[in-house]
Design a protein around this motif. Structure first.
Motif, mmCIF file in Angstrom:
data_model
loop_
_atom_site.group_PDB
_atom_site.id
_atom_site.type_symbol
_atom_site.label_atom_id
_atom_site.label_comp_id
_atom_site.label_asym_id
_atom_site.label_seq_id
_atom_site.Cartn_x
_atom_site.Cartn_y
_atom_site.Cartn_z
ATOM 1 N N GLY A 1 0.767 -1.242 0.000
ATOM 2 C CA GLY A 1 0.000 0.000 0.000
ATOM 3 C C GLY A 1 0.792 1.282 0.000
ATOM 4 N N ILE A 2 2.099 1.218 -0.280
ATOM 5 C CA ILE A 2 2.915 2.439 -0.324
ATOM 6 C C ILE A 2 3.056 2.885 -1.775
ATOM 7 C CG2 ILE A 2 5.048 3.533 0.440
ATOM 8 C CD1 ILE A 2 5.658 0.971 2.040
ATOM 9 N N HIS A 3 2.735 4.134 -2.050
ATOM 10 C CA HIS A 3 2.887 4.646 -3.413
ATOM 11 C C HIS A 3 4.361 4.921 -3.690
ATOM 12 C CE1 HIS A 3 2.444 7.215 -6.981
ATOM 13 N NE2 HIS A 3 1.271 6.612 -7.131
ATOM 14 N N ARG A 4 4.739 4.754 -4.937
ATOM 15 C CA ARG A 4 6.140 4.964 -5.345
ATOM 16 C C ARG A 4 6.631 6.362 -4.948
ATOM 17 N NH1 ARG A 4 8.873 2.069 -9.194
ATOM 18 N NH2 ARG A 4 6.921 1.280 -10.125
ATOM 19 N N ASN A 5 5.793 7.367 -5.121
ATOM 20 C CA ASN A 5 6.184 8.741 -4.787
ATOM 21 C C ASN A 5 6.428 8.913 -3.284
ATOM 22 O OD1 ASN A 5 5.968 9.458 -7.461
ATOM 23 N ND2 ASN A 5 3.922 10.337 -7.261
ATOM 24 N N GLU A 6 5.689 8.152 -2.466
ATOM 25 C CA GLU A 6 5.876 8.225 -1.015
ATOM 26 C C GLU A 6 7.244 7.677 -0.620
ATOM 27 O OE1 GLU A 6 1.432 7.846 0.848
ATOM 28 O OE2 GLU A 6 2.258 6.046 -0.097
ATOM 29 N N LEU A 7 7.685 6.652 -1.305
ATOM 30 C CA LEU A 7 9.017 6.101 -1.045
ATOM 31 C C LEU A 7 10.096 7.103 -1.442
ATOM 32 C CD1 LEU A 7 8.294 2.508 -2.339
ATOM 33 C CD2 LEU A 7 9.079 3.054 -0.016
#
Length: 293
Positions: free
Chosen positions: A109-115
């Motif tokens: 559930g983690i978006h690429r942009n959040e990483l």
């Protein structure tokens, strides 16, 4: 005469960063679930909520310690080759740890942009990005000169976020494990297991191109980096990792403290494996040595 570094490969966690950052991936996932009201610290017993991240960390280090102890009891370690076998055997510990994390769906559930944004918040060692920027900027227009990050971290996007703003490096030059994404660019809770041990690092490093007439440099901080540091023309230890120092002493690998006044102690034209490593306490020493200029 060798005049330049044609291949620079660096470890990430505790070499470029101040501390290990793999936990930052989990921190992001756990925090996001809590914000969405799905799980809170008191929900440990719920089937839909994974155990606290400390459970996975403690179990990993317990299993790793037990594995090394058992290996030592059944496999004499009298040479560097013996030690490499131990490093390779740790793959099963790493896989077991990753599969446990996947089983509990910890990192979904983690978006690429959040990483990427999480990477921007990772604290790095002083002068690390300055040194890497000098190297990458100098060689930006020369495809024969390369900067790579080689890491056992779990997120290439997070590492890219940590470096992209200050260092000229493309995602393809970040070589690490990675999270699997679904069609909405969110993590599926599954890991691509590609860089698990020091021998994995060595196999990858061995495939990278060293342009003719140049040398390779590897910078790392731990036992996992030892094979690459010894394979490179110049291996640089960042800091005072006790375990790494112990093994260097055990296998007769000379550690030369300081870089600025000692660079001439290794024959830079030699293509044979070196049994000497430099040790620095910070990136400022690498900057002052002008090795990467």
């Amino acid at each position: 005469m060798v005049t330049s570094v044609g291949l620079l490969v660096c470890d990430f966690d505790e070499t470029i960063t101040q501390r290990d950052s793999t936990c930052k991936v989990a921190e992001l996932a756990y925090k996001k679930r809590a914000q969405q009201g799905k799980c809170s610290p008191s929900d440990d017993c719920f089937l839909d909520c994974p155990p606290p991240w400390s459970y996975f960390v403690e179990k990993y280090f317990k299993e790793r310690k037990e594995h090394i102890k058992h290996w030592g009891e059944t496999h004499p370690e009298t040479s560097l080759e013996d030690h490499y076998k131990l490093l390779g055997s740790l793959r099963e510990v790493e896989i077991a740890s990753m599969e446990r994390v996947e089983k509990y769906n910890c990192l979904s559930g983690i978006h690429r942009n959040e990483l990427f944004e999480q990477g921007r918040r990772i604290e790095k060692r002083d002068y690390a990005t300055e040194v890497l920027k000098i190297y990458s900027t100098k060689h930006n227009n020369n495809q024969d000169n390369n900067l790579y990050i080689l890491s056992t971290n779990w997120s290439r996007d997070m590492l890219l976020g940590s470096l992209k703003d200050s260092v000229r490096i493309e995602k393809e030059h970040i070589l690490s494990n990675n999270l699997v994404f679904n069609e909405t660019d969110c993590t599926a809770g599954i890991l691509k297991k590609e860089v698990l041990t020091g021998l994995d690092k060595l196999a990858i490093f061995n495939k990278l191109n060293i342009p003719e007439g140049t040398i390779s440099v590897y910078i790392g901080d731990s036992d996992t980096d030892l094979p690459c540091m010894l394979y490179a023309n110049i291996g640089i230890i960042m800091g005072n990792n006790v375990t790494l120092t112990k093994y260097c002493n055990k296998f007769g690998i000379e550690i030369i403290d300081g870089l600025v006044k000692n660079i001439d102690k290794i024959n830079l034209n030699s293509k044979r494996k070196q049994h000497k490593l430099f040790r620095v306490q910070g990136w400022k020493e690498i900057l002052d040595s002008k090795l990467l200029d």
